[in-house]
Write an enzyme that holds these catalytic residues in place. Structure first.
Site, PDB file in Angstrom:
ATOM      1  N   THR A 130      43.978  43.179  30.106  1.00  0.00           N
ATOM      2  CA  THR A 130      44.280  44.423  29.691  1.00  0.00           C
ATOM      3  C   THR A 130      45.321  45.076  30.783  1.00  0.00           C
ATOM      4  O   THR A 130      45.206  44.999  31.885  1.00  0.00           O
ATOM      5  CB  THR A 130      42.558  45.015  29.913  1.00  0.00           C
ATOM      6  OG1 THR A 130      42.633  46.387  29.969  1.00  0.00           O
ATOM      7  CG2 THR A 130      42.069  44.798  31.229  1.00  0.00           C
ATOM      8  N   ASP A 131      45.378  46.426  30.095  1.00  0.00           N
ATOM      9  CA  ASP A 131      46.220  47.329  31.010  1.00  0.00           C
ATOM     10  C   ASP A 131      45.399  48.027  32.252  1.00  0.00           C
ATOM     11  O   ASP A 131      45.974  48.715  32.983  1.00  0.00           O
ATOM     12  CB  ASP A 131      47.166  48.558  30.267  1.00  0.00           C
ATOM     13  CG  ASP A 131      46.083  49.338  29.423  1.00  0.00           C
ATOM     14  OD1 ASP A 131      44.861  49.205  29.292  1.00  0.00           O
ATOM     15  OD2 ASP A 131      46.563  50.197  28.824  1.00  0.00           O
ATOM     16  N   GLU A 132      43.903  47.727  31.989  1.00  0.00           N
ATOM     17  CA  GLU A 132      43.172  48.530  32.957  1.00  0.00           C
ATOM     18  C   GLU A 132      43.267  47.877  34.197  1.00  0.00           C
ATOM     19  O   GLU A 132      42.788  48.376  35.290  1.00  0.00           O
ATOM     20  CB  GLU A 132      41.704  48.495  32.382  1.00  0.00           C
ATOM     21  CG  GLU A 132      41.465  49.347  31.183  1.00  0.00           C
ATOM     22  CD  GLU A 132      40.109  49.364  30.744  1.00  0.00           C
ATOM     23  OE1 GLU A 132      39.275  49.323  31.559  1.00  0.00           O
ATOM     24  OE2 GLU A 132      39.895  49.363  29.637  1.00  0.00           O
ATOM     25  N   TYR A 157      34.796  45.909  35.032  1.00  0.00           N
ATOM     26  CA  TYR A 157      35.138  45.245  34.225  1.00  0.00           C
ATOM     27  C   TYR A 157      36.727  44.985  34.512  1.00  0.00           C
ATOM     28  O   TYR A 157      37.382  44.033  34.510  1.00  0.00           O
ATOM     29  CB  TYR A 157      35.149  46.002  33.052  1.00  0.00           C
ATOM     30  CG  TYR A 157      36.289  45.477  31.711  1.00  0.00           C
ATOM     31  CD1 TYR A 157      36.189  44.209  31.175  1.00  0.00           C
ATOM     32  CD2 TYR A 157      37.398  46.320  31.547  1.00  0.00           C
ATOM     33  CE1 TYR A 157      36.919  44.051  30.272  1.00  0.00           C
ATOM     34  CE2 TYR A 157      38.160  45.969  30.527  1.00  0.00           C
ATOM     35  CZ  TYR A 157      38.247  44.690  29.885  1.00  0.00           C
ATOM     36  OH  TYR A 157      39.045  44.389  29.002  1.00  0.00           O
ATOM     37  N   LYS A 161      38.987  41.431  35.334  1.00  0.00           N
ATOM     38  CA  LYS A 161      40.099  40.871  34.658  1.00  0.00           C
ATOM     39  C   LYS A 161      41.371  40.621  35.420  1.00  0.00           C
ATOM     40  O   LYS A 161      42.092  39.838  35.334  1.00  0.00           O
ATOM     41  CB  LYS A 161      40.360  42.129  33.351  1.00  0.00           C
ATOM     42  CG  LYS A 161      39.351  42.247  32.295  1.00  0.00           C
ATOM     43  CD  LYS A 161      39.122  40.924  31.562  1.00  0.00           C
ATOM     44  CE  LYS A 161      40.461  40.437  30.576  1.00  0.00           C
ATOM     45  NZ  LYS A 161      40.116  39.377  29.868  1.00  0.00           N
TER      46      LYS A 161
HETATM   47  P1  NAD Z   1      34.766  41.380  22.572  1.00  0.00           P
HETATM   48  O1  NAD Z   1      33.569  41.747  23.527  1.00  0.00           O
HETATM   49  O2  NAD Z   1      34.628  41.777  21.150  1.00  0.00           O
HETATM   50  O3  NAD Z   1      34.553  39.719  22.254  1.00  0.00           O
HETATM   51  C1  NAD Z   1      34.561  38.856  23.152  1.00  0.00           C
HETATM   52  C2  NAD Z   1      33.912  37.376  22.598  1.00  0.00           C
HETATM   53  O4  NAD Z   1      34.040  36.555  23.847  1.00  0.00           O
HETATM   54  C3  NAD Z   1      32.777  37.645  21.917  1.00  0.00           C
HETATM   55  O5  NAD Z   1      32.793  36.915  20.782  1.00  0.00           O
HETATM   56  C4  NAD Z   1      31.634  36.789  22.918  1.00  0.00           C
HETATM   57  O6  NAD Z   1      30.753  35.931  22.223  1.00  0.00           O
HETATM   58  C5  NAD Z   1      32.645  35.668  23.501  1.00  0.00           C
HETATM   59  N1  NAD Z   1      32.334  35.289  25.018  1.00  0.00           N
HETATM   60  C6  NAD Z   1      31.786  36.257  25.919  1.00  0.00           C
HETATM   61  N2  NAD Z   1      31.427  35.518  26.908  1.00  0.00           N
HETATM   62  C7  NAD Z   1      31.695  34.194  26.776  1.00  0.00           C
HETATM   63  C8  NAD Z   1      31.486  32.996  27.308  1.00  0.00           C
HETATM   64  N3  NAD Z   1      31.007  32.971  28.679  1.00  0.00           N
HETATM   65  N4  NAD Z   1      32.070  31.967  26.844  1.00  0.00           N
HETATM   66  C9  NAD Z   1      32.709  31.978  25.632  1.00  0.00           C
HETATM   67  N5  NAD Z   1      32.557  33.139  24.768  1.00  0.00           N
HETATM   68  C10 NAD Z   1      32.168  33.969  25.312  1.00  0.00           C
HETATM   69  O7  NAD Z   1      36.153  41.398  23.120  1.00  0.00           O
HETATM   70  P2  NAD Z   1      37.401  41.793  22.604  1.00  0.00           P
HETATM   71  O8  NAD Z   1      37.589  43.503  22.436  1.00  0.00           O
HETATM   72  O9  NAD Z   1      37.715  41.290  21.505  1.00  0.00           O
HETATM   73  O10 NAD Z   1      38.387  41.529  23.951  1.00  0.00           O
HETATM   74  C11 NAD Z   1      39.001  40.150  23.831  1.00  0.00           C
HETATM   75  C12 NAD Z   1      39.755  40.214  24.986  1.00  0.00           C
HETATM   76  O11 NAD Z   1      40.729  41.033  25.064  1.00  0.00           O
HETATM   77  C13 NAD Z   1      39.091  40.339  26.363  1.00  0.00           C
HETATM   78  O12 NAD Z   1      39.544  39.092  27.457  1.00  0.00           O
HETATM   79  C14 NAD Z   1      39.259  41.619  26.737  1.00  0.00           C
HETATM   80  O13 NAD Z   1      39.293  41.656  28.159  1.00  0.00           O
HETATM   81  C15 NAD Z   1      40.713  41.799  26.428  1.00  0.00           C
HETATM   82  N6  NAD Z   1      41.012  43.203  25.974  1.00  0.00           N
HETATM   83  C16 NAD Z   1      40.521  43.978  25.206  1.00  0.00           C
HETATM   84  C17 NAD Z   1      40.814  45.265  24.770  1.00  0.00           C
HETATM   85  C18 NAD Z   1      40.134  46.195  23.892  1.00  0.00           C
HETATM   86  O14 NAD Z   1      40.631  47.158  23.382  1.00  0.00           O
HETATM   87  N7  NAD Z   1      39.033  45.510  23.211  1.00  0.00           N
HETATM   88  C19 NAD Z   1      41.914  45.586  25.483  1.00  0.00           C
HETATM   89  C20 NAD Z   1      42.651  44.802  26.513  1.00  0.00           C
HETATM   90  C21 NAD Z   1      42.206  43.691  26.628  1.00  0.00           C
END
Ligand code: NAD
Length: 350
Positions: A130-132, A157, A161
């Site tokens: 993430t950019d955070e 969070y 990350k």
């Molecule tokens: P999300 O919360 O929708 O999905 C996360 C998934 O990971 C879920 O299906 C969950 O069951 C699975 N998970 C969690 N813990 C687990 C574990 N211990 N073992 C196996 N599976 C596990 O998240 P998202 O929004 O789809 O984000 C996906 C990735 O992108 C993350 O790494 C997040 O940090 C990164 N990200 C998200 C955003 C955003 O805007 N949503 C922005 C930047 C980065």
């Protein structure tokens, strides 16, 4: 390409799974199915011969070893994480466990598999972040996050990350594991879990409930349509330089208040409300502690090295998103009963 996607039942992971299968890649979706997961997100590809699901936890080394040996992936796209900032304020332990220890366990399982395979040249471990991790920007539009911006995470969070990013770089420098990193801005679009701002606003509006805006709504985010993000991630995994990181943004900065007003304007058109405009439901609530003021991505490296740019503007993406929620009540209605959904989380109150 045979891709092991972790977190493929989540919001972004499922967009990657759907797109990768549509492009003819074989996909193994590894997910523990936490509160944030929804297997309906991958229903469009569930019957494809290119798709397999493995329920497993990324902290479970034995399960990871079994899955690597059974499926022999050519690349890993690691998205599994605890992802909700407000939940990280109330309960940081799960974020440390999954995002740091889980990524460490994935790295070790991937390294051992890669060594056993004779270090195949094309192997990639792509870590999605993430950019955070870069902290908070001032309002000056000239300032944006580049890949060289120093890390300064401010929420549990973001810190978890950032830690996982450091581990991934260390596994490249120390063991030569062929890694790629991406740091993206806020995603939005179909299948977004209804605890995040955009779906909360759409669904509260449809229910005639207040539309909560943290603080004064001046916090700025750079919104990235999730299907554009999935496309960007496949670009990186196919063409990115090993050991490099890439910032992925939407080139769409908007304040939270203006974003919510845009959603209200779309709903006023698509589903007019008898009691007056949806904007009347906007309600300012206590801010999130440590709420970052502004995120903005400098997309130069993605553009110049990989020739990638987002395909939709924020207004186009929001229109598609609102329409998707209007058309898919059967997807979101049951999720409203999951723990914590609809509650105010992350106020910092004991
Ligand atoms: P999300 O919360 O929708 O999905 C996360 C998934 O990971 C879920 O299906 C969950 O069951 C699975 N998970 C969690 N813990 C687990 C574990 N211990 N073992 C196996 N599976 C596990 O998240 P998202 O929004 O789809 O984000 C996906 C990735 O992108 C993350 O790494 C997040 O940090 C990164 N990200 C998200 C955003 C955003 O805007 N949503 C922005 C930047 C980065």
């Amino acid at each position: 390409m045979k891709i092991l996607v972790t977190g493929g039942a989540g919001f972004i992971g499922s967009a990657v799974v759907r797109l990768a299968v549509a492009r003819g890649h074989e996909v193994v979706n590894l997910d523990a199915l936490t509160y944030a997961a929804c297997l309906e997100n991958v229903a469009p590809v569930a019957d494809s011969p290119l798709y397999v699901f493995e329920k497993a936890d990324i902290r479970d080394r034995a399960a990871l070893d079994r899955i690597f040996a059974a499926h022999r992936p050519e690349v890993v796209m690691h998205l599994a994480a605890e992802s909700h900032v407000d939940r990280s304020i109330d309960g940081p332990a799960a974020f440390v466990d999954t995002n740091i220890t889980g990524t460490y366990t994935m790295l070790e399982a991937a390294r051992s598999y890669w060594e056993r395979q004779g270090r195949p040249e094309g192997f990639r471990f792509h870590h999605i972040s993430t950019d955070e991790v870069y902290g908070s920007l001032p309002p000056d539009p000239a300032q944006k996050f580049t890949e060289e911006t120093p890390y300064a995470p401010r929420s549990p969070y973001a810190a978890s990350k950032a830690s996982s990013d450091h581990l991934v770089r260390a596994w490249f420098e120390t063991y030569g594991l062929p890694v790629l990193l991406t740091n993206c801005s806020n995603n939005y679009g179909p299948y977004h879990f209804p605890e995040k701002l955009i779906p909360v606003v759409i669904l509260n509006a449809l229910a005639g409930k207040p539309l909560p805006i943290y603080g004064d709504g001046s916090n700025i985010r750079d919104w990235l349509y999730v299907e554009d993000h999935a496309d960007a991630l496949l670009h990186v995994v196919e063409k990115g330089r090993v050991g490099e990181s890439y910032n992925i943004g939407g080139e769409n900065e908007r304040s939270n208040l203006d974003l919510v007003k845009s959603i209200c304007a779309i709903l006023d058109r698509l589903r007019p409300r008898a009691d007056g405009p949806y904007g009347d439901l906007i309600t300012f609530v206590a801010d999130r502690p440590g709420h970052d003021a502004r995120y903005a991505i400098d997309p130069h490296r993605m553009r110049s090295e990989l020739g990638w740019r987002p395909s939709v503007t924020l207004d186009e993406g929001l229109e598609r998103t609102v329409q998707w929620y209007l058309d898919n009540e059967a997807w979101w209605r049951p999720l409203l009963d999951r723990k914590g959904v609809g509650e105010r989380l992350g106020t910092g109150a004991p």
